[in-house]
Structures are given as structure tokens and as C-alpha cells.
Scaffold this motif. Structure first.
Motif, short mmCIF file in Angstrom:
data_model
loop_
_atom_site.label_atom_id
_atom_site.label_comp_id
_atom_site.label_asym_id
_atom_site.label_seq_id
_atom_site.Cartn_x
_atom_site.Cartn_y
_atom_site.Cartn_z
N PHE A 42 12.06 42.38 11.24
CA PHE A 42 11.32 41.32 10.56
C PHE A 42 10.92 41.87 9.22
O PHE A 42 10.07 42.75 9.12
CB PHE A 42 10.10 40.92 11.40
CG PHE A 42 9.37 39.73 10.86
CD1 PHE A 42 10.06 38.58 10.50
CD2 PHE A 42 7.99 39.74 10.72
CE1 PHE A 42 9.39 37.47 10.01
CE2 PHE A 42 7.31 38.62 10.22
CZ PHE A 42 8.02 37.49 9.87
N VAL A 43 11.59 41.37 8.19
CA VAL A 43 11.48 42.04 6.89
C VAL A 43 11.41 40.97 5.81
O VAL A 43 11.81 39.81 6.03
CB VAL A 43 12.69 42.99 6.69
CG1 VAL A 43 13.99 42.23 6.65
CG2 VAL A 43 12.53 43.86 5.48
N ASP A 44 10.87 41.33 4.66
CA ASP A 44 10.83 40.45 3.52
C ASP A 44 12.22 39.83 3.33
O ASP A 44 13.23 40.55 3.28
CB ASP A 44 10.43 41.28 2.29
CG ASP A 44 9.88 40.41 1.19
OD1 ASP A 44 9.44 39.29 1.50
OD2 ASP A 44 9.88 40.86 0.04
N TYR A 45 12.29 38.48 3.23
CA TYR A 45 13.57 37.80 3.29
C TYR A 45 14.63 38.34 2.32
O TYR A 45 15.74 38.67 2.74
CB TYR A 45 13.38 36.29 3.08
CG TYR A 45 14.61 35.51 3.45
CD1 TYR A 45 14.79 35.07 4.75
CD2 TYR A 45 15.61 35.29 2.52
CE1 TYR A 45 15.95 34.40 5.12
CE2 TYR A 45 16.77 34.63 2.88
CZ TYR A 45 16.93 34.18 4.17
OH TYR A 45 18.07 33.55 4.53
N PRO A 46 14.32 38.46 1.02
CA PRO A 46 15.34 38.94 0.09
C PRO A 46 15.83 40.35 0.41
O PRO A 46 17.00 40.67 0.20
CB PRO A 46 14.63 38.94 -1.26
CG PRO A 46 13.43 38.12 -1.07
CD PRO A 46 13.05 38.18 0.36
N VAL A 47 14.94 41.17 0.94
CA VAL A 47 15.35 42.54 1.28
C VAL A 47 16.34 42.52 2.43
O VAL A 47 17.39 43.17 2.40
CB VAL A 47 14.11 43.40 1.65
CG1 VAL A 47 14.55 44.79 2.08
CG2 VAL A 47 13.16 43.48 0.49
N GLY A 48 16.03 41.69 3.45
CA GLY A 48 16.94 41.56 4.58
C GLY A 48 18.29 41.00 4.14
O GLY A 48 19.35 41.45 4.58
#
Lengths: 240, 250
Positions: free
Chosen positions: B179-185
Motif C-alpha cells: 500500500f503505497v503512494d499511487y504514483p510511486v506504485g
């Protein structure tokens, strides 16, 4: 818990019962990890140290290479290679090895054990080769064979000389175990990092954990002093 | 008399400070790599959405900016220890952080995203189904807080210092999902074969702001003014469209 502690905890943002539990769990993990790796490491190191003193280079050579490699590289790198490297081996996830290497505890235990075993091997080897020649000659004169000599004369004598250097290794190992938190193990340092990142209070989180390590170190120092007093009893001056 | 002298010299120093506002130096901290917000390109140059926005902001404020690289763990302590003056490293505005630092108005907001391997078919909002799964988060992020508060005790949470280590463990099948910051994922997980988005993005928090020391109120006003200008004159949109195909403006 005594009332004054409860009261103090109530007025404290960071050291609540919950975070103290996290520290406690971390302490248990640290002690568990360090204790196991030291015990296994010592059990591996004694035979390796004996074989390392054997004249045949085919036997002592590989052990020299092993201790050279593990003492020549940082423990952090060894842990990275074992933890992240193993997961990159194609197909490892399908073998039974994955059951062991999936969780961070076993890779960390393996890295710590191999590392401490390398150092301990050299400590014990040094103590073995510095056994006074007279002791060995005397043992030979009694007709003791190599095994009996090793068991009765050389190893007990070497243990006395190795114990001081080994107590340092044990303390170093305790402190080195702080890097277990980089592979997601929540040991003492891991707990401190989690609490620190939640409250942004580096002093509180890390000074507390430093004190925990210090207490552990004092316990170790105390235990080793007792052991030294016991083993080196004969060196104490005769009291008048 | 002595007091007066001190007061006078202080006033003089202050006046000198404002007079030289043009060549004032500001140090801005980033945690790299955090693609596409701040990372090093193929030539090793620091770039990314926030780096370009910081550049534009410094120009607007007529300040000389120096970019400092700082690991996430030491961001706020580093700011308080005066190692740098501003944090523009995707720091989400939270009440806990606001007790230690002063935030500008938010300048973007991205949701937290669920990512996992293609064979992950569990509904991430179904707590019964999620029971026993291992979830990776970056330590101290709003995603960490969300998972800890909502799923603590249900899933096993593994906390990582860098996104790289976390993705490595996702690839190595040590994690069921992250579960990670969307753009990073999107940049680190979805670019790899065999991975997909496994749940609806979750809007978290009040967006991302520039963090400053609490006493730097004047600086905060300047930063807010500069950001507002950039948002209105189209500079912000130009930079955003360079890095994103969706809207993160706030």
C-alpha cells in the motif's frame, strides 16, 4: 503496575503502555536473535578453530578463506546478500528453502551466525596456537593421544585465554544486531524506528533504546566477569 | 545604552536581511528516489515534479536555492536542526507533523494505491479475506498510519525505509501486496511484469505541503504566495502534465 508509573505514562505522549510493549517485543526479538546466533556460532566455531590449526592446507585453507571473507566484509552487506539476494534466485519460491528464507528472521540468523562464527573461530584459533609448548609436551609425555590432549589440555587452556576476547565479540554482536531492522525485523532498533517515525521524536525514541542496549550490555559484562573469575581463579594472587 | 546598541545593530541586521532578499539562500530537502516527484535522471541530475516546482517557486520568490538530499527518516529532525529550510518531498499534511513543522497550503494530493501480483484476487476492503496477508508500507507515511489503524492485528505489516526495498520484497514474494503512494506504485510496481493494481485508490489526508520551521512564518507567506501564482499562471499545469496523465492539483 505501581500508580506513579501509570500516572507518569498517562501524562506522556510517547511512552505509553502501547509503545513500551513495542519496545518489549523488540527486546525479546533482539535477545532471541543474538542469543541463538551466538550459541550456534560458538558451536560451529570450536570445531572450525581446531581444524584451522591442522597443518594440512586442504583442511585449514577453506576455513581460512571463510573467516577471511566474513571478517573482511561488513555484516550489513552480508545480511543484504542473504536476505535480498536469495529471493532473486530464480525458482527459489517453489522449493522448500523458501519456507526458511521467506521470513526475515532466518536470513538474519544465518548472516549473524556465519559472521560471529568467523570471528569466534579466529579468537579460539589464536588461543589454541598460543598454548604453552610445555603443556603439550607434558601431555605427550603422559602418552595422551591428539584427541585426549585436545580435550583435556589444549581446549580448557585455550578457553581461559579466549574468554576475554570472546566477551568483546558477544557485545559487538549485540550491538551489530541493530541492523536487523533493515530487513523488516522489529527488534529493539526496529521498534525505536517505528516509534520515532510515528512521533518524530528522535531523542526520546533513540535514547530510550540506547538505554535498553546499555542494560543488556551491562548484564553481559557482569556475566562474563563472573565467568572469568571462575575460569581464571588460579591467576588470582593468594590473599594473605 | 548597551541595550540600545544591541537593538540598533539587530535592526540594522534585519534591514540588511530584507535588502538582500534577492540573493537569499534557501536549502530545500528531497528524499530520492521517489519517482516521479524527485529522482536522478540518467545523467545523475536531480529532477522530477517537485524539483521542477521548487525551481519555479524559487524563481518566483527570487531566492537562490540549493537542493539537499535527505533520507525520509531524518526529514523533520533535519529541518529542525537547520540542515535545510524547506521540505518539498511529498510530505502529507498531518496533525502530528503540524505540531512540529509549519505547512504551506497543499500543492498536490495523490491517493494511496494497492499493488500486488497478478494472482492476488482478494478484496482489500474485506477484512475477513485480508486476514493473515502480509502488507508492505513505507515507515512513517500516511499509508503506514492508515494500514496500522484500520488493519493492525488483521494483516501482518512490514515497514520499509525505502520503496525500493519494499518492491524488492514484493517481487521476491515476501509480501502479498503493498500500500503505497499511487504514483510511486505506478512507477515502481506497475512497470514490472506480473503486477497490477489490486484495489481502489484511497484518498488520504489533506494533501502535500511545503514544510518549514514553525518560526519561519514570513517564509511560509512567501511560499504560499509563490505557489498560488504558479497554480494560476499555468506554470504548475505545465510541470504537472510533464509527469502525470491525471490531475493531482490541489
Amino acid at each position: 503496575m505501581p500508580d506513579f508509573i501509570v500516572e507518569w505514562l498517562d501524562r506522556n505522549d510517547i511512552f505509553t503502555a502501547m509503545t513500551l510493549m513495542e519496545y518489549w517485543d523488540g527486546l525479546v526479538t533482539t535477545v532471541h536473535l543474538v542469543f541463538l546466533s551466538l550459541i550456534i556460532g560458538l558451536a560451529v566455531a570450536v570445531p572450525l578453530a581446531i581444524l584451522r590449526t591442522v597443518k594440512n592446507p586442504l583442511i585449514s585453507g577453506p576455513i581460512w578463506v571463510y573467516t577471511y571473507l566474513f571478517r573482511g566484509t561488513p555484516l550489513l552487506i552480508q545480511l543484504y546478500i542473504i536476505y535480498y539476494g536469495v529471493a532473486q534466485i530464480p525458482g527459489i519460491q517453489e522449493t522448500f528453502w523458501w519456507e526458511i528464507f521467506r521470513e526475515p528472521l532466518y536470513p538474519a540468523l544465518l548472516a549473524f551466525t556465519l559472521n560471529t562464527a568467523a570471528y569466534t573461530t579466529e579468537i579460539i584459533r589464536g588461543a589454541i596456537v598460543s598454548t604453552p609448548h610445555g603443556e603439550i609436551e607434558a601431555a605427550k609425555a603422559y602418552g595422551m593421544n591428539w584427541l585426549l590432549r585436545m580435550r583435556r589440555i589444549i581446549l580448557p587452556s585455550a578457553a581461559r585465554r579466549a574468554v576475554q576476547a570472546y566477551s568483546n565479540e558477544v557485545i559487538f554482536m549485540l550491538h551489530a544486531s541493530a541492523i536487523a531492522s533493515v530487513v523488516t525485523i522489529v527488534d529493539l532498533t526496529g521498534a525505536a524506528r517505528n516509534i520515532y517515525s510515528r512521533f518524530y521524536a528522535p531523542f526520546d525514541a533513540f535514547i530510550f533504546v540506547a538505554l535498553c542496549y546499555m542494560v543488556l550490555t551491562f548484564i553481559l559484562v557482569f556475566a562474563f566477569r563472573k565467568l572469568e573469575n571462575h575460569l581464571l581463579r588460579h591467576q588470582r594472587p593468594v590473599s594473605s | 545604552m548597551k541595550k540600545l546598541m544591541i537593538a540598533a545593530s539587530c535592526a540594522l541586521a534585519l534591514a540588511a536581511g530584507t535588502a538582500h532578499a534577492q540573493d537569499r539562500n534557501l536549502r530545500i530537502a528531497f528524499d530520492v528516489p521517489y519517482e516521479p516527484f524527485e529522482y536522478k535522471d540518467d545523467n545523475g541530475e536531480l529532477t522530477g515534479f517537485e524539483v521542477e516546482l521548487a525551481d519555479a517557486m524559487c524563481e518566483e520568490m527570487q531566492a537562490n536555492c540549493e537542493f539537499v538530499i535527505q533520507a525520509w527518516d531524518g526529514m523533520i529532525p533535519g529541518l529542525l536542526a537547520r540542515k535545510f529550510d524547506l521540505i518539498m518531498s511529498s510530505m502529507s499534511i498531518t496533525a502530528e507533523r503540524a505540531e512540529r513543522v509549519l505547512f504551506s497550503e497543499p500543492y498536490y494530493n495523490t491517493p494511496g494505491g494497492w499493488f500486488g501480483p497478478n494472482d492476488f484476487n482478494t478484496d482489500v476492503t474485506d477484512m475477513d479475506a485480508m486476514k493473515g496477508k502480509t502488507i508492505g508500507v513505507q515507515r512513517g507515511t500516511t499509508m503506514d498510519t492508515f494500514v496500522t489503524e484500520n488493519m493492525g492485528g488483521i494483516v501482518t505489516i512490514k515497514r520499509y525505509t525505502t520503496a525500493d526495498d519494499m518492491v524488492l520484497d514484493l517481487e521476491g514474494q515476501r509480501l502479498d501486496a503493498v500500500f503505497v503512494d499511487y504514483p510511486v506504485g505506478e512507477q515502481t510496481v506497475l512497470t514490472k511484469d506480473g503486477f497490477k493494481e489490486v484495489g481502489e485508490p484511497v484518498k488520504l489526508g489533506e494533501g502535500v505541503g511545503v514544510a518549514m520551521r514553525k518560526r519561519d512564518k514570513d517564509l511560509a507567506n512567501e511560499v504560499n504566495a509563490a505557489l498560488r501564482t504558479l497554480k494560476n499562471d499555468g506554470t504548475y499545469d505545465t510541470i504537472m502534465q510533464k509527469y502525470f496523465n491525471y490531475d493531482i492539483k490541489m
